[in-house]
Design an enzyme around this catalytic site. Structure first.
Site, short mmCIF file in Angstrom:
data_model
loop_
_atom_site.label_atom_id
_atom_site.label_comp_id
_atom_site.label_asym_id
_atom_site.label_seq_id
_atom_site.Cartn_x
_atom_site.Cartn_y
_atom_site.Cartn_z
N LYS A 50 0.84 -1.20 0.00
CA LYS A 50 0.00 0.00 0.00
C LYS A 50 0.88 1.25 0.00
O LYS A 50 2.08 1.17 0.32
CB LYS A 50 -0.92 -0.02 1.23
CG LYS A 50 -0.18 -0.04 2.57
CD LYS A 50 -1.11 -0.38 3.72
CE LYS A 50 -0.37 -0.38 5.04
NZ LYS A 50 -1.21 -0.87 6.16
N ARG A 149 -11.09 -0.32 13.86
CA ARG A 149 -10.74 0.43 12.65
C ARG A 149 -11.50 -0.10 11.45
O ARG A 149 -12.29 0.61 10.86
CB ARG A 149 -9.23 0.37 12.41
CG ARG A 149 -8.77 1.26 11.28
CD ARG A 149 -7.27 1.26 11.10
NE ARG A 149 -6.75 0.01 10.53
CZ ARG A 149 -5.51 -0.14 10.08
NH1 ARG A 149 -4.65 0.87 10.15
NH2 ARG A 149 -5.10 -1.28 9.58
N TYR A 271 14.72 30.46 9.25
CA TYR A 271 13.48 31.18 9.58
C TYR A 271 13.39 31.47 11.07
O TYR A 271 13.71 30.60 11.90
CB TYR A 271 12.27 30.33 9.17
CG TYR A 271 11.92 30.43 7.71
CD1 TYR A 271 11.56 31.65 7.13
CD2 TYR A 271 11.97 29.31 6.90
CE1 TYR A 271 11.24 31.74 5.79
CE2 TYR A 271 11.64 29.38 5.55
CZ TYR A 271 11.28 30.61 4.99
OH TYR A 271 10.96 30.68 3.67
N MET A 319 10.94 24.54 3.57
CA MET A 319 10.19 23.68 2.65
C MET A 319 11.12 22.87 1.74
O MET A 319 10.92 21.68 1.53
CB MET A 319 9.26 24.54 1.78
CG MET A 319 8.37 23.73 0.85
SD MET A 319 7.48 24.76 -0.33
CE MET A 319 6.40 25.69 0.75
C1 LIG Z 1 -0.46 -1.84 6.85
C2 LIG Z 1 -1.02 -3.15 7.20
C3 LIG Z 1 -0.18 -4.27 7.32
C4 LIG Z 1 1.33 -4.18 7.28
O1 LIG Z 1 1.78 -3.67 8.53
P1 LIG Z 1 3.35 -3.56 8.89
O2 LIG Z 1 3.34 -3.14 10.31
O3 LIG Z 1 3.92 -2.53 7.97
O4 LIG Z 1 3.94 -4.89 8.66
C5 LIG Z 1 -0.77 -5.51 7.52
N1 LIG Z 1 -2.11 -5.63 7.62
C6 LIG Z 1 -2.95 -4.57 7.54
C7 LIG Z 1 -4.41 -4.78 7.67
C8 LIG Z 1 -2.42 -3.30 7.33
O5 LIG Z 1 -3.25 -2.25 7.28
#
Ligand SMILES: *Cc1c(COP(=O)(O)O)cnc(C)c1O
Length: 376
Positions: A50, A149, A271, A319
């Site tokens: 992701k 979640r 800054y 920046m």
């Molecule tokens: C992001 C995520 C992972 C991977 O988590 P890591 O801590 O990066 O290994 C696995 N399962 C779900 C559902 C996630 O959202």
């Protein structure tokens, strides 16, 4: 006016060369995958890719891991899956963690993308699409085991059990849940979630289980199920906070110097003049700032390195640039275009995350698009 414009053009032409180089060691990535696969066997390791594989390039990362036997790839969003799916062979599975969004159902079925079903409503919509297209559709079922979640709630389980008794057109590949505190082996939450997962496995014994993320893999076999979902560990960051990191670093970041100057004592730097020199100081300005994922919170706290020498960040992070004190280096060491190490053998993701008051995930996924990415 004409003369000014011409001058500007020639200046830009002179300023060639990348502002920074983000190198990604695909061989180290593959070794991390193999290391985790070895620990997990007979369970399998998926790859969580992701957010563009945590900023490292989902296409390159996924194809490399496919070559090392990975067949399960998780993204968060449907658009990420749409981009990745055609880049992989048909025997690889691409899962969307955020679930089945209204309006995406047909494209999801057509594209061979597998939704992680997070609610009964999503289940019903996916079943309806299976009916429409006249073939069975694959899915993963996610359960909330205590993170609040994503996933089916405890009260959804009896309803789901009823739905599963009748023909519904969905092939459930496995059930999954996500650990909230897996980076902390001492957290009581791990055992609580594990117990809840065992209840779910008992209620739905027909389905195998996917549970562990990176940290979960190191909590032991009872967290593995048939398929673990590592992300951060593949990319070389520590799966367990505070413990020695068993993974190999994958990223290195070097940033170019764009100005060097020597200033007398009492000179204001950056800054709001949050830093004032106390003696004659040599300063270098480097070409990355908070727009490139180096947080403002590093101002006056973080550092970069050259030849193993720590060069403290002085004043605020801008920046597009950061000012560092290079007085401890030989005078002619840094010139325009010289590279200094931001991430590498002297400074890990964890180091910079600690100085910035955040976690390695946020640093890694935030590294901007202005660096030249080099794959090794
Ligand atoms: C992001 C995520 C992972 C991977 O988590 P890591 O801590 O990066 O290994 C696995 N399962 C779900 C559902 C996630 O959202």
């Amino acid at each position: 006016m004409d003369g000014v414009l011409r001058k500007t053009t020639s200046c830009q032409a002179d300023a060639a060369g990348p502002s920074g180089i983000l190198s990604i060691d695909l061989a180290a990535l593959a070794r991390n995958y193999e290391r985790l696969s070895g620990d997990l066997a007979p369970a399998k390791a998926a790859a969580v890719v992701k957010a563009d594989a945590y900023g490292l390039g989902a296409d390159r990362v996924a194809r490399r891991l496919y070559a090392h036997g990975c067949r399960y790839f998780f993204v968060a969003q449907f658009t990420e899956a749409l981009a990745l799916r055609p880049r992989l062979s048909a025997d690889a599975a691409v899962f969307v963690l955020n679930g089945l969004q209204p309006g995406n159902e047909q494209a999801c079925a057509r594209g061979g993308i597998i939704p992680v079903i997070n609610s009964l409503e999503q289940w019903r919509r996916w079943a309806a699409v299976a009916k429409e297209v006249g073939r069975r559709l694959p899915a993963v079922l996610q359960f909330d085991t205590g993170m609040s979640r994503l996933g089916l709630a405890p009260e959804d389980r009896p309803v789901l059990a009823e739905l599963l008794k009748t023909e519904n057109g969905i092939d459930v590949l496995f059930v999954m849940s996500h650990l909230a505190s897996a980076d902390d082996p001492d957290s009581v939450q791990n055992g609580d979630q594990q117990a809840e997962m065992e209840c779910i496995a008992a209620e739905f014994p027909q389905f195998p289980v996917s549970f562990a993320n990176s940290g979960g893999i190191f909590l032991g076999k009872t967290f593995h199920g048939i398929l673990a979902r590592p992300g951060i560990a593949l990319y070389g960051s520590a799966p367990t906070s505070g413990a020695e990191n068993p993974m190999e670093p994958v990223v290195r970041l070097d940033v170019a110097v764009v100005q060097v100057r020597t200033v007398p004592a009492g000179t204001r730097v950056g800054y709001s003049a949050t830093h004032v020199t106390t003696g004659e100081t040599r300063l270098a300005t480097i070409a990355a700032g908070y727009a490139d994922g180096l947080p403002r919170s590093l101002g006056g706290r973080g550092a970069v390195y050259c030849d193993g020498v720590r060069l403290p960040i002085v004043g605020r992070v801008s920046m597009d640039s950061i000012i560092v004190d290079v007085s401890t280096l030989p005078e002619d060491r840094l010139r325009l275009g010289s590279l200094v190490e931001v991430l590498g053998p002297n400074q890990t993701l964890e180091d910079i995350a600690r100085d910035a008051g955040t976690i390695s995930y946020e640093i890694l996924t935030g590294l901007g698009q202005r660096y030249e990415r080099q794959y090794r």
